[in-house]
Write a protein that holds these residues in place. Structure first.
Motif: not given
Ligand code: IPM
Ligand code: MG
Length: 360
Positions: A246-248, A87-92, A94-96, A132-134, A104-106, A139-141
């Motif tokens: 930025g994720d973390i 499922p996460e690949k769907g989100l990634l 879309l982003r790419s 502000v997360r790239e 932007l994560r306030p 490393i994600y891509f």
């Molecule tokens: C986020 C989530 C995603 C990410 C996952 C679901 C792929 O943790 O949006 O922060 O790692 O970017």
């Protein structure tokens, strides 16, 4: 002209929280906002229905839509699948595909929720950070990636952390211009003492910074940034960092505000087309129970109105409605407090709708 909003509920609590956000959009439609909602599949729900996490129909819809509103993706059910079709690949994807490189994560603390944080009130009250997360590099891509078997028969997993100069430049510009609209302080977070890719990141951000003499630029290693965010978070205004850091750090920052159920996000391309989603995940452990907090998703609608539809006036109304319900002592379980009313997901949505309607 009617603008299309693509709505992708996704998995877990996704459909529940999106249902509440749709109530909010309905109110705005009734008061003249000219939008059309079109729903589509993403993530595990898409895998179940079509075999892939990002079906072609969904991709076609989001490409022609003015903005995308997403719930969440993922769940234990799909974990056994190969990583390339989870499922996460769907989100990634879309982003790419949409080139949503600027996330932007306030993280701001609502005065009413100061006591919901696990940190002391004086550490978090008044806190207002923008991370502000790239979002489409790092490393994600990076390639090569995978799991392989060496000549000696041992297996190894590998990923690549890579940033092109243009990728760093464009996210740096977003961060500096965001800082210009705020307190004009930007902290770039890297691991330049160990990783060449982020040593380069620091060099490029510094150079871009020359164009923004009014913004005070500082640099911090990510380990120190994690510590400083808990020790004295109010030292930060805007933070710019790589995809994984930025994720973390955004999950960490969410807990300063009391609950990850409160944090919205916007992922923007170069033309401010965007996808809007709560930063929390699909929370399978509480899915289907009508107890999830829909406020992060409703606040994501406010960001959508502001950034993609240029309707800051309506965004303010939605923000105000959320403030009002919190002032009224209405809480979902994740932010519950002794003496206050704990409500369900749908009751929280109804409360926001009522507070919103009063403003027209
Ligand atoms: C986020 C989530 C995603 C990410 C996952 C679901 C792929 O943790 O949006 O922060 O790692 O970017
Ligand atoms: Mg995350």
């Amino acid at each position: 002209m009617t603008q299309t909003i693509a709505v992708l509920p996704g998995d877990g609590i996704g459909p529940e929280i999106i249902a509440e956000a749709l109530k909010v959009l309905d109110v705005l439609k009734n008061f003249g906002l000219d939008i059309e909602i079109q729903e589509a599949l993403i993530g595990g729900a898409a895998i179940d229905a079509t075999g892939v996490p990002l079906p072609p129909d969904t991709l076609a819809l989001v490409k022609q839509a003015s903005a995308v509103l997403l719930g969440a993706v993922g769940g234990v059910k799909w974990e056994p699948l190969d990583i390339s079709i989870r499922p996460e690949k769907g989100l990634l994807g879309l982003r790419s595909e949409l080139e949503l490189f600027a996330n932007l994560r306030p993280a701001s603390v609502f005065p009413e929720l100061v006591n919901a944080s696990t940190l002391k009130a004086d550490v978090v009250s008044g806190l207002d950070i923008l991370i502000v997360r790239e979002l489409t590099g790092g490393i994600y891509f990076g390639k090569p990636r995978g799991i392989r078997t060496l000549d000696n028969g041992e297996r190894e997993g590998f990923n690549t952390l890579v940033y092109r100069e243009s990728e760093i430049e464009r996210i740096a510009h977003v961060a500096f211009t965001s800082a210009q609209k705020r307190q004009k302080r930007l902290c770039s977070v890297d691991k330049a003492n160990v990783l060449e890719a982020t040593e380069f990141w620091r060099e490029v951000v510094t150079r871009v910074g020359k164009n923004y003499p009014d913004v005070q630029l500082t640099h911090m290693y990510v380990d120190n940034a994690a510590m400083q965010l808990v020790r004295y978070p109010k030292q930060f205004d805007v933070i710019v960092t790589t995809n994984m850091f930025g994720d973390i750090l955004s999950d960490l920052a969410s807990m300063l505000t009391g609950s990850i159920g409160m944090l919205p996000s916007a992922s923007l391309d170069a033309n401010h087309k965007g996808m809007y989603e709560p930063i929390h995940g699909s929370a399978p452990d509480i899915a289907g129970q009508n107890i999830a907090n829909p406020l992060a998703t409703i606040l994501s609608v406010a960001m959508l109105l502001k950034y993609s539809l240029q309707r800051a006036d309506l965004a303010d109304k939605v923000d105000n409605a959320v403030h009002q319900v919190l002032r009224d002592g209405i809480r979902t379980k994740d932010i519950q407090e002794a003496g206050l009313k704990t409500v369900s997901t749908s009751e929280m949505g109804d409360a926001v709708v009522a507070a919103l309607q009063k403003q027209f």
